[in-house]
Design a protein around this motif. Structure first.
Motif, PDB file in Angstrom:
ATOM      1  N   THR A 277      15.208   7.287  -2.470  1.00  0.00           N
ATOM      2  CA  THR A 277      14.163   8.251  -2.455  1.00  0.00           C
ATOM      3  C   THR A 277      13.606   8.463  -3.852  1.00  0.00           C
ATOM      4  OG1 THR A 277      14.970   9.667  -0.684  1.00  0.00           O
ATOM      5  CG2 THR A 277      13.583  10.992  -2.033  1.00  0.00           C
ATOM      6  N   TYR A 278      12.402   8.369  -4.171  1.00  0.00           N
ATOM      7  CA  TYR A 278      11.707   8.518  -5.345  1.00  0.00           C
ATOM      8  C   TYR A 278      10.917   9.551  -5.658  1.00  0.00           C
ATOM      9  CZ  TYR A 278      13.297   3.361  -5.994  1.00  0.00           C
ATOM     10  OH  TYR A 278      13.729   2.008  -5.838  1.00  0.00           O
ATOM     11  N   GLU A 279      10.742   9.930  -6.893  1.00  0.00           N
ATOM     12  CA  GLU A 279       9.871  11.080  -7.221  1.00  0.00           C
ATOM     13  C   GLU A 279       8.879  10.476  -8.300  1.00  0.00           C
ATOM     14  OE1 GLU A 279       9.294  15.829  -8.456  1.00  0.00           O
ATOM     15  OE2 GLU A 279      11.121  14.782  -8.880  1.00  0.00           O
ATOM     16  N   ARG A 280       7.656  10.584  -7.785  1.00  0.00           N
ATOM     17  CA  ARG A 280       6.697   9.952  -8.629  1.00  0.00           C
ATOM     18  C   ARG A 280       5.876  10.830  -9.391  1.00  0.00           C
ATOM     19  NH1 ARG A 280       2.469   5.767  -6.088  1.00  0.00           N
ATOM     20  NH2 ARG A 280       1.462   7.765  -5.414  1.00  0.00           N
ATOM     21  N   LYS A 281       5.487  11.050 -10.702  1.00  0.00           N
ATOM     22  CA  LYS A 281       4.929  11.996 -11.308  1.00  0.00           C
ATOM     23  C   LYS A 281       3.663  11.289 -12.005  1.00  0.00           C
ATOM     24  CE  LYS A 281       8.570  15.296 -11.994  1.00  0.00           C
ATOM     25  NZ  LYS A 281       9.151  16.146 -12.969  1.00  0.00           N
TER      26      LYS A 281
ATOM     27  N   GLY B 179       3.074  15.528  -8.457  1.00  0.00           N
ATOM     28  CA  GLY B 179       4.466  14.783  -7.850  1.00  0.00           C
ATOM     29  C   GLY B 179       4.463  14.524  -6.472  1.00  0.00           C
ATOM     30  N   THR B 180       4.630  13.267  -6.323  1.00  0.00           N
ATOM     31  CA  THR B 180       4.636  12.698  -4.866  1.00  0.00           C
ATOM     32  C   THR B 180       6.120  12.097  -4.731  1.00  0.00           C
ATOM     33  OG1 THR B 180       3.460  10.762  -5.417  1.00  0.00           O
ATOM     34  CG2 THR B 180       2.295  12.625  -4.548  1.00  0.00           C
ATOM     35  N   LYS B 181       6.564  12.265  -3.285  1.00  0.00           N
ATOM     36  CA  LYS B 181       7.815  11.404  -3.134  1.00  0.00           C
ATOM     37  C   LYS B 181       7.708  10.354  -2.120  1.00  0.00           C
ATOM     38  CE  LYS B 181      10.552  15.949  -3.093  1.00  0.00           C
ATOM     39  NZ  LYS B 181      11.359  16.717  -2.321  1.00  0.00           N
TER      40      LYS B 181
ATOM     41  N   THR C 146      15.775   9.596  -7.325  1.00  0.00           N
ATOM     42  CA  THR C 146      16.464  10.965  -6.978  1.00  0.00           C
ATOM     43  C   THR C 146      17.652  11.081  -5.988  1.00  0.00           C
ATOM     44  OG1 THR C 146      15.065  11.915  -5.391  1.00  0.00           O
ATOM     45  CG2 THR C 146      14.257  12.301  -7.481  1.00  0.00           C
TER      46      THR C 146
ATOM     47  N   GLU D  35       3.587  15.040   2.785  1.00  0.00           N
ATOM     48  CA  GLU D  35       4.042  16.504   2.366  1.00  0.00           C
ATOM     49  C   GLU D  35       2.583  17.302   2.462  1.00  0.00           C
ATOM     50  OE1 GLU D  35       7.196  17.199  -0.677  1.00  0.00           O
ATOM     51  OE2 GLU D  35       6.250  15.510  -1.390  1.00  0.00           O
TER      52      GLU D  35
END
Length: 263
Positions: free
Chosen positions: A32-36, A73-75, A210, A92
């Motif tokens: 799982t990645y969090e992209r900012k 922020g996107t996942k 994450t 989301e």
């Protein structure tokens, strides 16, 4: 006494060797990645300083700068299994001021990307104007240069590498050889391990893992249920988008838009 010491050293060498044979290097799981995306910096640097920005574009950009978020922020998830990966956005409910800002995101936000290292091919499902395009071509090559910088990401020790993709897009990646498979988010790969951190300075984007979940989930390369959607090459997809969506754009501006489909 010397013999006992030598025997002890010998047994320890054997034990270390046996343990090394059973070190676990996973090649399947889900990351799982969090992209900012720092939207304000990107718009100010790439849009507001343009002398030829027309009235309508300036009005929309000004609105996003004034009322939009500082950062989006996107996942995303990356499932990897035996040389195959599937990268997709985790859906989301975004705030209303996110939606207009996402239009300026320099990479695709709502797409699915399948990569097969055995065939060196990728498939990407693109949504636009209520239709679907299935882009299929060879995986882009990234030119990498290793550095001596290290970082721990999601519990894994990672090494930094700097790369160039499409001859002009500079990327920074942090990869771990504790995950045996060479892979990464979007179309970025080519390092001796999995990429857990990715930064595109020119696009004001950072993406870091994450969570890493090890499992044995297999992957399907079928990205759409519609039988009408047939794979198109990069050349065919480019011509289709140029003709149907970006016909009004100058060629150099369109080329920048096109680059996000190949990232």
């Amino acid at each position: 006494m010397v013999r006992v010491a030598l025997l002890f050293i010998f047994l320890n060498i054997i034990l270390i060797d046996v343990q090394a044979q059973y070190v676990f290097f996973p090649n399947s799981g889900t990351i799982t990645y969090e992209r900012k995306f720092h939207v304000q910096n990107y718009l100010k640097r790439n849009h507001l300083n343009k002398a030829d920005l027309d009235t309508w574009d300036k009005m929309f950009v000004d609105e996003v700068v004034k009322n939009g978020p500082m950062e989006i922020g996107t996942k995303h998830s990356l499932t990897f299994y035996d040389g195959e990966t599937l990268f997709e956005t985790i859906k989301e409910d975004y705030p209303s001021n996110y939606r207009s800002a996402l239009n300026y995101l320099p990479v695709l936000n709502d797409s699915k990307t399948y990569k097969n290292q055995k065939t060196n091919m990728f498939s990407r499902l693109i949504h636009f104007s209520g239709d679907e395009i299935l882009l299929e071509d060879t995986i882009p090559v990234v030119k990498w240069r290793y550095t001596d910088e290290y970082r721990n990401i999601a519990g894994y020790d990672c090494r930094r590498a700097n790369g160039v993709v499409q001859d002009s897009i500079y990327v920074v990646a942090f990869f771990t050889n504790q995950i045996a498979m060479s892979g990464g988010p979007e179309l970025i790969q080519g390092l001796p391990g999995m990429i857990l951190g990715l930064s595109i300075p020119g696009w004001n984007i950072n993406m870091f893992a994450t969570q890493v979940e090890l499992n044995n989930k297999s992957i399907s390369g079928q990205l759409t249920k519609s039988k009408k959607v047939q794979p198109k090459s990069k050349k065919e997809t480019r011509e289709l988008l140029r003709r149907s969506v970006y016909e009004w754009m100058e060629e150099d501006v369109f080329q920048k838009q096109w680059s996000k489909y190949l990232f």
